[in-house]
Structures are given as C-alpha cells and as structure tokens.
Design an enzyme around this catalytic site. Sequence first.
Site, PDB file in Angstrom:
ATOM      1  N   ARG A 124       0.807  -1.238   0.000  1.00  0.00           N
ATOM      2  CA  ARG A 124       0.000   0.000   0.000  1.00  0.00           C
ATOM      3  C   ARG A 124       0.830   1.273   0.000  1.00  0.00           C
ATOM      4  O   ARG A 124       0.370   2.330   0.415  1.00  0.00           O
ATOM      5  CB  ARG A 124      -0.967   0.023   1.175  1.00  0.00           C
ATOM      6  N   LYS A 146       2.576  11.295 -11.629  1.00  0.00           N
ATOM      7  CA  LYS A 146       1.725  10.364 -12.372  1.00  0.00           C
ATOM      8  C   LYS A 146       2.505   9.080 -12.601  1.00  0.00           C
ATOM      9  O   LYS A 146       3.622   9.109 -13.107  1.00  0.00           O
ATOM     10  CB  LYS A 146       1.350  10.950 -13.737  1.00  0.00           C
ATOM     11  N   GLU A 188      10.601  18.023 -26.716  1.00  0.00           N
ATOM     12  CA  GLU A 188       9.748  18.274 -25.540  1.00  0.00           C
ATOM     13  C   GLU A 188      10.195  19.568 -24.846  1.00  0.00           C
ATOM     14  O   GLU A 188       9.373  20.307 -24.300  1.00  0.00           O
ATOM     15  CB  GLU A 188       9.806  17.098 -24.558  1.00  0.00           C
ATOM     16  N   LYS A 230       7.279  22.327 -16.011  1.00  0.00           N
ATOM     17  CA  LYS A 230       6.420  21.225 -15.559  1.00  0.00           C
ATOM     18  C   LYS A 230       6.059  21.400 -14.080  1.00  0.00           C
ATOM     19  O   LYS A 230       4.910  21.206 -13.682  1.00  0.00           O
ATOM     20  CB  LYS A 230       7.133  19.891 -15.803  1.00  0.00           C
ATOM     21  N   GLU A 240      -4.368  16.603 -13.497  1.00  0.00           N
ATOM     22  CA  GLU A 240      -4.721  16.794 -14.908  1.00  0.00           C
ATOM     23  C   GLU A 240      -5.553  18.037 -15.107  1.00  0.00           C
ATOM     24  O   GLU A 240      -5.075  19.147 -14.955  1.00  0.00           O
ATOM     25  CB  GLU A 240      -5.489  15.565 -15.413  1.00  0.00           C
ATOM     26  N   ARG A 244      -3.072  21.306 -16.713  1.00  0.00           N
ATOM     27  CA  ARG A 244      -2.133  20.265 -17.104  1.00  0.00           C
ATOM     28  C   ARG A 244      -2.307  19.877 -18.568  1.00  0.00           C
ATOM     29  O   ARG A 244      -1.394  19.365 -19.217  1.00  0.00           O
ATOM     30  CB  ARG A 244      -2.336  19.046 -16.187  1.00  0.00           C
ATOM     31  N   ASN A 248      -0.092  18.892 -23.462  1.00  0.00           N
ATOM     32  CA  ASN A 248      -0.368  18.114 -24.679  1.00  0.00           C
ATOM     33  C   ASN A 248      -0.042  18.857 -25.960  1.00  0.00           C
ATOM     34  O   ASN A 248      -0.267  18.330 -27.056  1.00  0.00           O
ATOM     35  CB  ASN A 248      -1.845  17.716 -24.732  1.00  0.00           C
ATOM     36  N   HIS A 251       1.023  17.153 -29.158  1.00  0.00           N
ATOM     37  CA  HIS A 251       0.842  15.712 -28.979  1.00  0.00           C
ATOM     38  C   HIS A 251      -0.379  15.163 -29.715  1.00  0.00           C
ATOM     39  O   HIS A 251      -0.487  13.954 -29.899  1.00  0.00           O
ATOM     40  CB  HIS A 251       0.755  15.366 -27.490  1.00  0.00           C
ATOM     41  N   HIS A 255       0.653  11.966 -31.573  1.00  0.00           N
ATOM     42  CA  HIS A 255       0.161  10.610 -31.331  1.00  0.00           C
ATOM     43  C   HIS A 255      -0.362   9.972 -32.604  1.00  0.00           C
ATOM     44  O   HIS A 255      -0.151   8.783 -32.846  1.00  0.00           O
ATOM     45  CB  HIS A 255      -0.940  10.624 -30.261  1.00  0.00           C
ATOM     46  N   HIS A 268       9.106   9.107 -29.893  1.00  0.00           N
ATOM     47  CA  HIS A 268       7.993   9.926 -29.411  1.00  0.00           C
ATOM     48  C   HIS A 268       8.308  11.415 -29.596  1.00  0.00           C
ATOM     49  O   HIS A 268       7.481  12.191 -30.092  1.00  0.00           O
ATOM     50  CB  HIS A 268       7.702   9.599 -27.947  1.00  0.00           C
TER      51      HIS A 268
HETATM   52  N1  LIG Z   1       4.308  10.121 -15.947  1.00  0.00           N
HETATM   53  C1  LIG Z   1       4.258  11.130 -16.800  1.00  0.00           C
HETATM   54  O1  LIG Z   1       3.781  12.220 -16.477  1.00  0.00           O
HETATM   55  C2  LIG Z   1       4.801  10.927 -18.184  1.00  0.00           C
HETATM   56  C3  LIG Z   1       5.008  12.022 -19.035  1.00  0.00           C
HETATM   57  C4  LIG Z   1       5.590  11.805 -20.291  1.00  0.00           C
HETATM   58  C5  LIG Z   1       5.950  10.500 -20.672  1.00  0.00           C
HETATM   59  N2  LIG Z   1       5.726   9.461 -19.833  1.00  0.00           N
HETATM   60  C6  LIG Z   1       6.114   8.089 -20.199  1.00  0.00           C
HETATM   61  O2  LIG Z   1       7.516   8.049 -20.351  1.00  0.00           O
HETATM   62  C7  LIG Z   1       7.854   7.000 -21.248  1.00  0.00           C
HETATM   63  C8  LIG Z   1       8.872   7.535 -22.228  1.00  0.00           C
HETATM   64  O3  LIG Z   1      10.024   7.949 -21.530  1.00  0.00           O
HETATM   65  P1  LIG Z   1      11.478   7.907 -22.190  1.00  0.00           P
HETATM   66  O4  LIG Z   1      11.442   8.651 -23.453  1.00  0.00           O
HETATM   67  O5  LIG Z   1      12.442   8.305 -21.146  1.00  0.00           O
HETATM   68  O6  LIG Z   1      11.605   6.376 -22.614  1.00  0.00           O
HETATM   69  P2  LIG Z   1      12.417   5.130 -22.017  1.00  0.00           P
HETATM   70  O7  LIG Z   1      12.341   5.062 -20.555  1.00  0.00           O
HETATM   71  O8  LIG Z   1      11.955   3.943 -22.785  1.00  0.00           O
HETATM   72  O9  LIG Z   1      13.910   5.452 -22.424  1.00  0.00           O
HETATM   73  C9  LIG Z   1      14.258   5.494 -23.791  1.00  0.00           C
HETATM   74  C10 LIG Z   1      15.459   4.590 -24.075  1.00  0.00           C
HETATM   75  O10 LIG Z   1      16.632   5.174 -23.539  1.00  0.00           O
HETATM   76  C11 LIG Z   1      17.370   4.226 -22.795  1.00  0.00           C
HETATM   77  N3  LIG Z   1      18.058   4.994 -21.768  1.00  0.00           N
HETATM   78  C12 LIG Z   1      17.526   5.596 -20.689  1.00  0.00           C
HETATM   79  N4  LIG Z   1      18.434   6.371 -20.087  1.00  0.00           N
HETATM   80  C13 LIG Z   1      19.576   6.257 -20.788  1.00  0.00           C
HETATM   81  C14 LIG Z   1      20.871   6.816 -20.669  1.00  0.00           C
HETATM   82  N5  LIG Z   1      21.164   7.697 -19.725  1.00  0.00           N
HETATM   83  N6  LIG Z   1      21.803   6.438 -21.563  1.00  0.00           N
HETATM   84  C15 LIG Z   1      21.524   5.579 -22.547  1.00  0.00           C
HETATM   85  N7  LIG Z   1      20.322   5.032 -22.744  1.00  0.00           N
HETATM   86  C16 LIG Z   1      19.352   5.364 -21.866  1.00  0.00           C
HETATM   87  C17 LIG Z   1      16.366   3.216 -22.345  1.00  0.00           C
HETATM   88  O11 LIG Z   1      16.969   1.959 -22.190  1.00  0.00           O
HETATM   89  C18 LIG Z   1      15.381   3.201 -23.494  1.00  0.00           C
HETATM   90  O12 LIG Z   1      15.789   2.290 -24.474  1.00  0.00           O
HETATM   91  C19 LIG Z   1       6.557   6.554 -21.899  1.00  0.00           C
HETATM   92  O13 LIG Z   1       6.168   5.307 -21.349  1.00  0.00           O
HETATM   93  C20 LIG Z   1       5.556   7.620 -21.516  1.00  0.00           C
HETATM   94  O14 LIG Z   1       4.250   7.132 -21.375  1.00  0.00           O
HETATM   95  C21 LIG Z   1       5.169   9.644 -18.611  1.00  0.00           C
HETATM   96 ZN   LIG Z   2       5.542  13.759 -24.864  1.00  0.00          ZN
END
Ligand SMILES: NC(=O)c1ccc[n+]([C@@H]2O[C@H](COP(=O)([O-])OP(=O)(O)OC[C@H]3O[C@@H](n4cnc5c(N)ncnc54)[C@H](O)[C@@H]3O)[C@@H](O)[C@H]2O)c1
Ligand SMILES: [Zn+2]
Length: 381
Positions: A124, A146, A188, A230, A240, A244, A248, A251, A255, A268
Amino acid sequence: MRSFRVTSRYGDYEVVVGRGAWRRLRTLARRGGGHEARPYTSIFVLTERGLWRRWGRQFRTEAGLKNCGVLYVPPGERSKSLAMVEGMAARLLAVRADRRSLLVAFGGGVVGDLGGFLASTYMRGIDLVQAPTTVVAQVDSAIGGKTGVNVGAMKNLVGTFYPPRLVLADPVVLSSLSPRAFRSGLYEIAKHAILAGDRLFRILENEMESLRPENPKSLGRILAAAAKVKVDVVKRDEREARLRFVLNLGHTFGHALEEATAYRRFTHGEAVGWGLLAVLRLANLLGVLAMGEEARMAELVRRIGPLPSIADLNERRIVELLPQDKKTIGGRIHWVIPERVGKVRIMNDIPVKLAAAAFCEVQASSNSTRMGLGAPTRARA
Ligand SMILES: NC(=O)c1ccc[n+]([C@@H]2O[C@H](COP(=O)([O-])OP(=O)(O)OC[C@H]3O[C@@H](n4cnc5c(N)ncnc54)[C@H](O)[C@@H]3O)[C@@H](O)[C@H]2O)c1
Ligand SMILES: [Zn+2]
C-alpha cells in the site's frame, strides 16, 4: 544546481536538477522520509541492466548507497505492464522489502512510470525517489507524480498519483544517450519553451546548437528551466484537468503520427516535433497565430535536427487517428493552440478539414529525409 519545491496535496517534494543532484539522496537515506523520519530499513534500485552497468557505480558513490538491492527490468515500453509489476513485487518480497524500504527508480520514463506504480502499491505504498536518466524523464515524466502501466495497446490505462520523496536529475547521465535519443528530448523542451514564455524561448534560440551532453553547463541551465515549466504546471493543477492539459501541445498530431507508423518510424519526441510544426500551421490557418510568430517557433523546432520523413503519410489517415478526448461527452478533440510564445488556448471546435490542410501544408513544405538518423534509443556507452 537548481532545486524546486513541488507543493502537492499528496505531499511536498523537491526536484533537484544539475550536476551533483544525486548527492541529495544521502540526506534522505540517512534521515528517512515522512513524518516519522526514521532511516529506511533497506533501499532498492529499479533500473535497466545496461544503464546500471554504465552508471551504477557512479550513482552509488555519489548517492552514498553502500548496500542497496538492484532490480532489473528489460528496456522498452513493454516493461510497463501489470505482469511486470507483479514480478517486481514478488522480487521485492523475496528480498524482504518492507513498509519502510525505499525504492529508487533509475531510468527513463518507462522505469519511472513502472517504479512509481510499484512503489505506490507495494504494501500500500513505500517511499519513492525518481532518478530520471533521459531528457524526457528529467524535464517531464519524473515530475508530477503520475505513475502507470499499459494494458494491451492502451497506454497508461492503470495508474496512480503518487508523489516521490525526491526527483534527482543529473545531466551527466545524458552523455550515454544516442545523439538521436538525446535530440528527441529536445522537442519536448521546445514544447516547454513555447508554453513558458519569452525567457526560456530566447535562451533556446541562442543556445540550441550548443545543447549537447558535452556542454553540461548550458544543458543543465536549460534542463532546469524546462523542468520548472512542468513544476509550475503541476503545482497549480495536480490532477490533470485544465491547466495540465496544455502539456499536450503538439501531442494531438504527434500521437496520430506514431499510430500511423505503428510506433516504428518516429521516436515519441520526433512525432511531437512534427506535431508542433503541424499545430503551429493550424493555429495560423485559424487566424489565432501571426505568421511571424509561427515562423519563429517553427524555426526553433526545425533547428533541433532532421526528422524522419512524413512525405508518404496520407492526411485522411492522420485525421482519422487524431486522439479523441474521452473525458468529454461526444468525444471532441481538445486542441492546444498556440497564440504566441507563452500563450496557448484550448479549442474543441476545430473542423477536421482544417487540421488536414495544416498537415498537408507542413508535409509539402518539408523536404526532410529519413537518411542518417541513426538508431533511436541505443546507448552509446
Ligand atoms: N508520468 C508522466 O507524467 C509521463 C510524461 C511523459 C511520458 N511518460 C512516459 O515516459 C515513457 C517515455 O520515456 P522515455 O522517453 O524516457 O523512454 P524510455 O524510458 O523507454 O527510455 C528510452 C530509451 O533510452 C534508454 N536509456 C535511458 N536512459 C539512458 C541513458 N542515460 N543512456 C543511454 N540510454 C538510456 C532506455 O533503455 C530506453 O531504451 C513513456 O512510457 C511515456 O508514457 C510519462
Ligand atoms: Zn511527450
């Protein structure tokens, strides 16, 4: 190094951005978090094997983690699953993590979202520290509380709001990202700059070409400013809702582009890059954004680097794939439309024909190529 306080209904926390940020874990580990403030019984790091091989020793030294357990998840979006949560919870139990254990999510958005969900539900809820290692995670996903995992094709269907105790973003880790993965995060940041206003936008205009992991000073400054965008948004509107929603920006088209290419062609961030260009065009067609302002913002986005081609994509397909907003009756698309640097408005009455026209115009004006982009996510180290 800069530090921002996020005030949240669920608990306040500090976001630390800059070289040396990991050291801040020492104090928390010693004192423990929460009202009781007792030291943790144990500390576990959730990460990816390759990432930990490259950075684990340095992270442990700087964060002062002598005895910590390490749990590995495979890289990639597929790790954001309930099955993975179950597996990791079983691992935590096997290594005797209890209610006063701390979980550190060391990775990109995938590790952060999964680790956040795991921490929020294991017994929990146990304490969580986010140590983001991608540009996206440092300026966006690790901030705001989130968490979530995907169910089937539905992204983030199951999730929680769960504030971490700390967010520690050290730009030093970004040096092992491939150039393309690094650049993807800059789209971004450009989005944040358009939302934030003239100051960050101007800094980016002046320093775009020098934004590289090899220039930690300039990079650290911009990461901190982008993270603050942010922080300011989530402080004002945690769950949200309206404010918030501005995050987007870019996006909606983004998307659709990811979907239309089965998530294979664009990272992305790159899809968001095209998404920004298309929504800027749309804003101008709507008469909301002046031509000069559009050109200025589009120029910033284009300067980030080459984008994979959109020349072969059919505008009707893209329009079909524009995500509808499920929260509204009638499922109307809510667009975030830029008016000028630092100002956007939400519109839900835009004719799809106009969206299609905007996409076509961006398509026609771009002569980008898919050549020479390199692998999207492979680490250089
Ligand atoms: N919670 C939120 O508010 C929020 C907001 C935006 C995105 N997201 C989520 O975030 C995810 C995308 O995040 P991301 O772009 O970081 O993707 P990711 O975590 O998949 O990382 C991208 C790639 O980079 C590699 N990597 C990570 N750090 C590294 C480093 N320092 N050196 C070398 N390689 C490295 C990872 O192995 C992976 O292959 C999605 O699932 C998305 O839904 C969440
Ligand atoms: Zn994004």
